[in-house]
Design a protein around this motif. Sequence first.
Motif: not given
Lengths: 244, 317
Positions: A17-21, A68-75, A147-149, A157-163
């Motif tokens: 659903t995420y990485y092989l898109k 990628m990790l930060a965004v998917t987990i936050t999502f 990313g996990l951190f 989600v936008f915070e995950a991107q910015t950060f």
Amino acid sequence: MKTWIAFSSILKKDMSTYYLKPPNISWGIIFPLAWAVMFFIRTGEPMDIRGILPGIMGLSILFGTTSMLAVTITFERRRESFNRLLLAPIDLNLLMLAKTSGAIIFGVANGFVPVLIASFLTSLAGVNWAGVFVGVLLISITSTFMGLFIAVAVREVFEAQTFSNFFRFPMIFLCGLFIPLATLPFWLRPLSYILPLTYGADLLREMLNGEGIFHPGVSLVMLFVFALGLFLFSIRNVKRKWID
Amino acid sequence: MAIIEVNGLTKQYGDLVAVNDIDFSVQEGEIFGFLGPNGAGKTTTIKMLTGLTRVTSGEVRIDGVDCVRAVKNVQSIIGVVPDESNLYDELSGLDNLAFCAGLYGIRRSEGLQRGLKLLKQFGLEEAKNKPFRTYSKGMKRKLTIAAGIIHRPRILFLDEPTTGIDVVSARQIRNLVLDLNRAGATIFLTTHYIEEAERLCSRVAFIVEGKIRHLDTVENLLEQAREDNILEFVLSNNRVFEEEFLQKAFPENRIEVKGSRVRIHTTEPVGLKSFIDRFTEMDCEVFEARLVRPTLEDVLVRITGLDTSGLKEVRGE
Ligand SMILES: Nc1ncnc2c1ncn2[C@@H]1O[C@H](COP(=O)(O)OP(=O)(O)OP(=O)(O)O)[C@@H](O)[C@H]1O
Ligand SMILES: [Mg+2]
């Protein structure tokens, strides 16, 4: 056995659903390609390809994993589907490993795209491939755990991107990817030494061209320490903040 | 045997005490209802019992396991259906179910098989390959319930399973809950529909502002109301009386007014006629008069003296 089924279910789902898109796959190829082309145009000499390859590899992995990790987990946290994982009878450490392993694999694949491109343009004779693989894997692990951190530090989600960007862009310059550490102002250098990518890039440089400045053992130990530290710190925060 | 035991359970969010020192136990095989208005602490209680929220103080034991310390040891026998459908939008219905089965260590082939069976049972077979995102609210709710039971849990937590669902789907869901219970599952159900609790549950805890105000079997609760006779009158010409005015007119009875509907509670059996005559004297014609069976709501109002207007009734069935 049951644990393994749970682990692989999470991994497979994230992969599909995420990485092989398609957008992510193309990102994983286009991004390193763009950087490679940019540098080759600047330097011109075919000779330099091997010299800048470690930097481009490090960059590809960093950009392929962290956000990628930060965004998917936050999502998943925002939509509360993450609660399903917390409700499953899987140890939290294992759960987070399952959740990060997709990004790690994706990062490793990203790391080898520039190698593949370079192999068409220049000779890669004399490379310590096992060492390169270990380097790529460890950069991928530490970048993913960064990313996990980030994911445990933010809510939106936008915070995950910015950060993520807040960390990664300075790292391009601080980790000796393209600018040798020795040319950095001395007051910035301590920063370089506390960033895992510094050691990862150096390890790659050593394994590809024998041009590292640290002993590979030192880089390995540092990368392990960073990986473990980031993981344990994140798990502690997961327990404290997500199961409040 | 008590499969869930809760003692002095408390949850504080900063200054707010969301759940305040509650005690109860749920017997294996029963349907236990947690009834309360919005913000009463129902969801918070489920989250504490299942390991999604830390317990501020108190004890939770499920199947003998201390859940405050080791909830992971008991999660394999628990199923949770949250109040919001939280499956994966991008996965199909069937893939969602197989994935959820996988989380409990069930192989994909087995998960798909169980998933298909559940989809059939829930009337979702045609949508099995469509992404969850395209499901209607009722379909989402049903799939979320299916996901909660795919690993065949011994205890199922259902958080307001029929809220916001149309009458037909709600009835399907209720029947399903009864079927699951007959098959042996213990069910912990939260709801703010009094009639739903009355219809499904063997015992009901009534929770308001984080405290359990009353806990008893539905039977006992209704028994207490047996001596309570309720007469309902529908008045003509859309004549609406003030509750206070009628209360003065019938000082010995408790009066409830809902629009042109008037309910009079009496402790002694009285004929309808005397009341109809009184209304006629007040220059008001009675369209309809009947004896009403007291509901759980009437009982709860009587016992707790609480205003249940925050609780909705299930209508139109
Ligand atoms: N994460 C949280 N942080 C702070 N307060 C919270 C949190 N979760 C719930 N609360 C508060 O705790 C109280 C109980 O909430 P809860 O969700 O348990 O109510 P509920 O009975 O499930 O209500 P509803 O019928 O609306 O679902 C509410 O006042 C709510 O605002
Ligand atoms: Mg709720």
